[in-house]
Design an enzyme around this catalytic site. Sequence first.
Site, PDB file in Angstrom:
ATOM      1  CD  GLU A 183      -5.367  -5.863  -1.457  1.00  0.00           C
ATOM      2  OE1 GLU A 183      -4.770  -4.777  -1.291  1.00  0.00           O
ATOM      3  OE2 GLU A 183      -6.277  -6.255  -0.705  1.00  0.00           O
ATOM      4  CD  GLU A 226      -1.515   4.815   4.520  1.00  0.00           C
ATOM      5  OE1 GLU A 226      -1.021   5.662   5.291  1.00  0.00           O
ATOM      6  OE2 GLU A 226      -2.260   3.891   4.914  1.00  0.00           O
ATOM      7  CG  ASN A 259      -0.456  -0.193   2.525  1.00  0.00           C
ATOM      8  OD1 ASN A 259       0.542  -0.866   2.717  1.00  0.00           O
ATOM      9  ND2 ASN A 259      -1.101   0.405   3.513  1.00  0.00           N
TER      10      ASN A 259
END
Length: 133
Positions: A59, A48, A46
């Site tokens: 994903e 951010e 991930n």
Amino acid sequence: MLDTEAADSLIAAAHRARQRAYAPYSGFTVGAAVLCADGSVLPGCNIENGALGATVCAERVAMFSAIAAGHQEIVAIAVVGAPGRLLTPCGVCRQVMRELAPDADVIMEGGGERLVMSVAELLPAPFELQPGT
Ligand code: THU
């Protein structure tokens, strides 16, 4: 369905990817790895952003990396969060899986549990738009 050795190896790749997560806002790190039909493995974590809506899940980073590298058939996707709990993909990632990896097995592991589901099981009634319409 992947054999146990292949699933273990893909989960291990997702754990390695999780180490590279950029999650300064939530502190919630996620790792993913996709296995392509040609045997290639693409990692994702991930990433951010201070503009929180610009955050991208692990994903999707992995699936987009596979497509960008020219691998069009994704056969499996592994995803891991913090070891103590099983992480299941968010709704946006499920929708993207239906588009880019419709036949993939999704392998989730955490909290001492491993769950394998098809993308259709994870998102039974996706939004669909016919190309060109
Ligand atoms: N996240 C993922 O990477 N995958 C998911 O399926 C759910 C959520 C990330 C996005 C954000 O950086 C953090 O987890 C908290 O939502």
